[in-house]
Scaffold this active site. Structure first.
Site, short mmCIF file in Angstrom:
data_model
loop_
_atom_site.label_atom_id
_atom_site.label_comp_id
_atom_site.label_asym_id
_atom_site.label_seq_id
_atom_site.Cartn_x
_atom_site.Cartn_y
_atom_site.Cartn_z
N SER A 1 -17.41 17.44 -8.60
CA SER A 1 -17.76 16.05 -8.29
C SER A 1 -18.37 15.40 -9.53
O SER A 1 -19.57 15.25 -9.68
CB SER A 1 -18.65 16.04 -7.07
OG SER A 1 -19.91 15.68 -7.28
N ILE A 2 -17.45 15.04 -10.44
CA ILE A 2 -17.87 14.60 -11.77
C ILE A 2 -17.38 13.19 -12.07
O ILE A 2 -17.03 12.87 -13.20
CB ILE A 2 -17.38 15.60 -12.84
CG1 ILE A 2 -15.93 16.03 -12.56
CG2 ILE A 2 -18.21 16.86 -12.85
CD1 ILE A 2 -14.96 15.67 -13.55
N GLU B 1 0.85 -1.19 0.00
CA GLU B 1 0.00 0.00 0.00
C GLU B 1 0.89 1.24 0.00
O GLU B 1 1.83 1.33 0.77
CB GLU B 1 -0.93 -0.02 1.23
CG GLU B 1 -1.66 1.28 1.52
CD GLU B 1 -2.51 1.80 0.36
OE1 GLU B 1 -3.27 1.01 -0.24
OE2 GLU B 1 -2.38 3.01 0.04
N LYS B 2 0.54 2.20 -0.87
CA LYS B 2 1.43 3.37 -0.99
C LYS B 2 1.01 4.54 -0.09
O LYS B 2 1.81 5.41 0.20
CB LYS B 2 1.50 3.84 -2.43
CG LYS B 2 0.21 4.42 -2.96
CD LYS B 2 0.37 5.00 -4.35
CE LYS B 2 -0.97 5.53 -4.83
NZ LYS B 2 -0.97 6.05 -6.16
N VAL C 1 -21.38 23.44 -17.99
CA VAL C 1 -20.36 24.26 -17.33
C VAL C 1 -19.33 24.69 -18.37
O VAL C 1 -18.86 23.87 -19.17
CB VAL C 1 -19.69 23.47 -16.18
CG1 VAL C 1 -18.53 24.25 -15.59
CG2 VAL C 1 -20.72 23.15 -15.10
N HIS D 1 -42.96 -4.82 15.04
CA HIS D 1 -43.68 -3.56 15.22
C HIS D 1 -43.21 -2.88 16.49
O HIS D 1 -43.03 -3.55 17.51
CB HIS D 1 -45.18 -3.85 15.34
CG HIS D 1 -45.99 -2.62 15.63
ND1 HIS D 1 -46.27 -1.68 14.66
CD2 HIS D 1 -46.54 -2.18 16.79
CE1 HIS D 1 -46.99 -0.72 15.22
NE2 HIS D 1 -47.17 -0.99 16.50
N GLY E 1 -6.92 0.96 4.23
CA GLY E 1 -8.37 1.23 4.14
C GLY E 1 -8.75 2.01 2.90
O GLY E 1 -9.94 2.16 2.60
N GLY E 2 -7.75 2.54 2.17
CA GLY E 2 -8.01 3.21 0.90
C GLY E 2 -8.99 4.37 1.00
O GLY E 2 -9.10 5.02 2.05
N VAL F 1 -24.24 11.02 -6.86
CA VAL F 1 -24.33 10.60 -5.46
C VAL F 1 -23.43 11.43 -4.56
O VAL F 1 -23.88 11.98 -3.54
CB VAL F 1 -23.97 9.10 -5.32
CG1 VAL F 1 -23.94 8.68 -3.88
CG2 VAL F 1 -24.95 8.25 -6.11
C1 FAD Z 1 -16.65 10.89 -1.01
C2 FAD Z 1 -16.90 9.45 -1.28
C3 FAD Z 1 -17.91 8.80 -0.61
C4 FAD Z 1 -18.15 7.46 -0.85
N1 FAD Z 1 -19.16 6.85 -0.16
C5 FAD Z 1 -19.41 5.55 -0.40
C6 FAD Z 1 -20.44 4.89 0.32
O1 FAD Z 1 -21.10 5.48 1.16
N2 FAD Z 1 -20.66 3.58 0.05
C7 FAD Z 1 -19.94 2.90 -0.88
O2 FAD Z 1 -20.19 1.72 -1.10
N3 FAD Z 1 -18.95 3.50 -1.58
C8 FAD Z 1 -18.67 4.80 -1.35
N4 FAD Z 1 -17.65 5.40 -2.03
C9 FAD Z 1 -16.87 4.61 -3.00
C10 FAD Z 1 -15.82 3.73 -2.29
O3 FAD Z 1 -15.02 4.54 -1.48
C11 FAD Z 1 -14.97 2.99 -3.31
O4 FAD Z 1 -15.81 2.25 -4.15
C12 FAD Z 1 -13.98 2.06 -2.63
O5 FAD Z 1 -13.11 2.79 -1.82
C13 FAD Z 1 -13.18 1.25 -3.66
O6 FAD Z 1 -12.29 0.43 -3.02
P1 FAD Z 1 -10.99 -0.14 -3.76
O7 FAD Z 1 -10.33 -1.05 -2.78
O8 FAD Z 1 -11.35 -0.66 -5.07
O9 FAD Z 1 -10.06 1.13 -4.05
P2 FAD Z 1 -9.48 2.30 -3.14
O10 FAD Z 1 -10.30 2.53 -1.93
O11 FAD Z 1 -9.27 3.46 -4.06
O12 FAD Z 1 -8.07 1.73 -2.66
C14 FAD Z 1 -7.01 1.58 -3.53
C15 FAD Z 1 -5.73 1.62 -2.72
O13 FAD Z 1 -4.64 1.27 -3.57
C16 FAD Z 1 -3.53 2.08 -3.25
N5 FAD Z 1 -2.65 2.06 -4.43
C17 FAD Z 1 -2.95 2.48 -5.69
N6 FAD Z 1 -1.90 2.24 -6.51
C18 FAD Z 1 -0.93 1.66 -5.76
C19 FAD Z 1 0.37 1.20 -6.03
N7 FAD Z 1 0.89 1.26 -7.26
N8 FAD Z 1 1.10 0.67 -5.02
C20 FAD Z 1 0.59 0.60 -3.76
N9 FAD Z 1 -0.64 1.03 -3.45
C21 FAD Z 1 -1.40 1.56 -4.43
C22 FAD Z 1 -4.16 3.43 -2.93
O14 FAD Z 1 -3.29 4.22 -2.14
C23 FAD Z 1 -5.41 3.01 -2.17
O15 FAD Z 1 -5.20 2.92 -0.79
C24 FAD Z 1 -17.36 6.74 -1.79
C25 FAD Z 1 -16.33 7.40 -2.47
C26 FAD Z 1 -16.10 8.72 -2.21
C27 FAD Z 1 -14.98 9.41 -2.94
#
Ligand code: FAD
Length: 602
Positions: free
Chosen positions: A400-401, A166-167, A373, A580, A171-172, A318
């Site tokens: 937020s696009i 993880e970089k 826009v 209920h 928890g990403g 969303v």
């Molecule tokens: C504001 C916001 C609100 C959200 N709310 C919700 C919600 O309420 N419910 C829901 O279901 N989803 C929600 N989401 C979406 C959800 O956060 C994502 O779908 C989810 O985080 C995806 O998980 P992932 O593991 O695929 O990727 P990520 O969470 O993006 O994790 C990827 C990880 O990989 C690491 N990484 C990338 N490249 C490298 C590399 N080369 N070497 C080492 N590490 C690397 C990154 O640092 C990161 O930690 C929300 C998103 C946002 C932005």
């Protein structure tokens, strides 16, 4: 002559329906002028002209289904015939609003991503024999987001030697800058809103005449505390399950050799879970707006120094609506600018209509739809509706696009990518390279946390099954069974199809909508907004769609998810005893009405 082809407009969409053709034969147009409006099951989008010139052929009409790659319009730009428009300036341009989109034709790419197909043979490159390998693993997972860490824990539990790299943060996005921090702040907003608007009605008198106020720093501190607790928990879980962890940016030298912090590691299986980051609009003034701090993304907005007086949100999807609701509840004057004819276009229209009304009437949010826009000038966003230019000034503007995938470090190993640079993977997470898997946001299928984590479990089982591990199961993703939630006030949750989709597809259905206003718990809670809407197949009464708007909608949707998973019907839903008083009684009531043709309580 320039042949305009219908491009990939994001979210993994491959087809759409022409809602409106906006140009006529012979018409002179400028580059960027809207050519037509397209509707898909996820988004509606205006498609801009990639070049200026005279419309020479219009090959589409209203209501026509078009596929990515279809030639839709020909523009006489004085040049020789060109097969496709040039790529947009920004890779992975998004779909929400009037975002310019890549107009490249997606090359033929073999099986559709959701099909279960055997992995394709590796085209390039051939794995080299590395002599300086630090350590070898059965599985290396790149990215410790919710997809990555769940898959790593599972592969380890299934008996495979696992390394996770993880970089940035355990928890990403979800735990650090997505699901969890937003919901923590939304909770602050909801309690504040209830104190201001509901306390008196509930018989609570304030002892002082002071208005309640928000201690923003405290709210941010609480949010950070929740985040730290959860991210710390991820590290503990990985360690407890024997997953080796490395902090650093990984890149693949070949499909079996991963380099991080200057060292090389061998893996039999690679899981890419590198996620996504916010998209950016390549429009005039936007780079300067970002630099000045006026334009912010979904990460920056989570740590604003103070609650803004005014906020513009570009994109009524969303994330835009959740933040709009959050800040409006805290007293910010919010304006939403959306390119499509309505906000949250992927929802059932009954839900969108009630949400739009609530945002306008309760939160006083100004919503501009069909808005294109154009640029950012200082602290103002310039947009156009029906050819008329308008400007909205605010303290901040949330861009937020949509989101774009992160594939850096994996470009050279021969992975098959979509035009949006999503890694193409089947329902087991298998890519075109044997032993290389991709899960979560990086596949762009449905960018939700529970999709990423479930895909992690599926892929871990797939790898373990191939390695003959006895506890592994043959499970796969079914993207038609995914619930989606929006944590606005009121909350929204859905699964399956909308009534509009069923109509368009000519599928026979029956529907019933039960309002929370007739539910005792809703009255007791002083929160009667919303309804449960169930749509079922009339003969066998299988569930086609469920749509909830109201308090606790996001918790209630799981009843429908379980029903679908167990292949249950509305009959079972009606027979199940709902306690209920609960909000879930509305589910039982709607099911009973569909089952017997009569409602008991309406
Ligand atoms: C504001 C916001 C609100 C959200 N709310 C919700 C919600 O309420 N419910 C829901 O279901 N989803 C929600 N989401 C979406 C959800 O956060 C994502 O779908 C989810 O985080 C995806 O998980 P992932 O593991 O695929 O990727 P990520 O969470 O993006 O994790 C990827 C990880 O990989 C690491 N990484 C990338 N490249 C490298 C590399 N080369 N070497 C080492 N590490 C690397 C990154 O640092 C990161 O930690 C929300 C998103 C946002 C932005």
């Amino acid at each position: 002559m320039f042949k305009v082809k219908f491009a990939d407009i994001g979210e993994g969409l491959t087809e759409g329906k022409v809602a409106e053709v906006l140009v006529k034969l012979g018409q002179e147009i400028k580059e960027g002028d809207a050519l037509f409006f397209v509707e898909t099951d996820k988004v509606n989008s205006e498609i801009p002209a990639p070049v200026g010139g005279k419309i020479a052929k219009v090959l589409i009409s209203e209501g026509q289904e078009i596929k990515v790659g279809d030639v839709v319009i020909e523009i006489d730009d004085g040049s020789a015939t060109v097969e496709a428009a040039p790529a947009a300036e920004e890779e992975n341009a998004s779909v929400v609003g009037s975002t310019p989109v890549s107009n490249d034709l997606i090359p033929s790419r073999g099986p559709a991503p959701t099909q279960n197909v055997a992995a394709q043979p590796t085209p390039t490159p051939v794995a080299t024999k590395h002599t300086d390998i630090e350590e070898s693993f059965d599985v290396i997972v790149v990215g410790a987001g919710i997809g990555g860490y769940v898959s790593a824990i599972k592969t380890a539990q299934l008996g495979l030697k696992t390394l996770i790299i993880e970089k940035q943060y355990y928890g990403g996005v979800c735990l650090n800058v997505g699901c969890i921090p937003t919901k923590s702040l939304l909770r602050t907003a909801k309690v504040f809103e209830d104190i201001v608007h509901k306390a008196a009605n509930l018989g609570i008198d304030m002892k002082t005449k002071d208005e309640p106020s928000i201690n923003w720093n405290k709210a941010l501190e609480r949010k950070d505390g929740v985040v730290n607790k959860l991210t710390g928990g991820v590290k503990v879980l990985l360690t407890k399950n024997g997953v080796k962890q490395i902090i650093g940016e990984a890149s693949a030298l070949d499909k079996n050799t991963i380099s991080v912090n200057g060292k090389k590691y061998h893996c039999d299986n690679l899981i890419i879970a590198s996620g996504s980051v916010p998209n950016e609009l390549p429009l005039p003034g936007f780079a300067e707006g970002r630099e000045s701090g006026f334009l912010i993304d979904s990460t920056k907005i989570l740590s604003l120094p103070k609650i803004p007086k005014t906020l513009t949100v570009i994109g009524g999807g969303v994330i835009g609506i959740e933040f709009g609701c959050l800040f409006a509840a805290l007293g910010t004057k919010v304006t939403v600018i959306e390119g499509a004819p309505k906000i949250l276009p992927m929802l059932d229209q009954d839900v969108t209509a009630l949400m739009t009304k609530t945002l306008k009437e309760k939160y006083k949010i100004e919503i501009f739809t069909n808005a294109k826009v154009k640029e950012v000038k200082g602290k103002s966003v310039v947009f156009e509706i029906d050819g008329k230019e308008q400007t909205v000034k605010s303290d901040y503007c949330l861009e937020s696009i949509g989101r774009k995938t992160v594939t850096k470090g994996f470009d050279g190993i021969g992975l098959e990518l979509s035009e949006r640079k999503s890694i193409i993977a089947n329902d087991y997470g298998e890519t075109n390279l044997e032993g290389v898997y991709a899960i979560g946001d990086v596949t762009s299928k449905i960018m939700l946390a529970h999709v990423a984590s479930h895909a992690g479990i599926v892929t871990a089982n797939r790898i373990a099954l191939k390695a003959n591990k006895p506890e592994a199961h043959d499970i796969k993703m079914d993207y038609s069974k995914i619930p989606s939630c929006i944590y606005s006030h009121p909350e929204i949750a859905m699964i399956g199809k909308t009534e509009q989709q069923l109509k368009e597809e000519g599928i026979e259905y029956k529907t019933f909508k039960f309002p929370f206003a007739a539910i005792g718990k809703a009255l007791a809670d002083d929160d009667t907004t919303g309804f449960v809407k169930i749509i079922c197949e009339p003969k066998y009464k299988t569930l086609l769609g469920a749509h909830i708007i109201g308090n606790r909608a996001t918790d209630m949707i799981s009843e429908f998810t379980t029903l679908i998973e167990c292949e249950g019907t509305i009959t079972e839903l009606a027979r199940a005893i709902h306690p209920h008083p609960t909000m879930s009684e509305a589910i039982g009531e709607a099911a009973e009405a569909l089952e017997s043709g009569k409602s008991l309580n309406l």
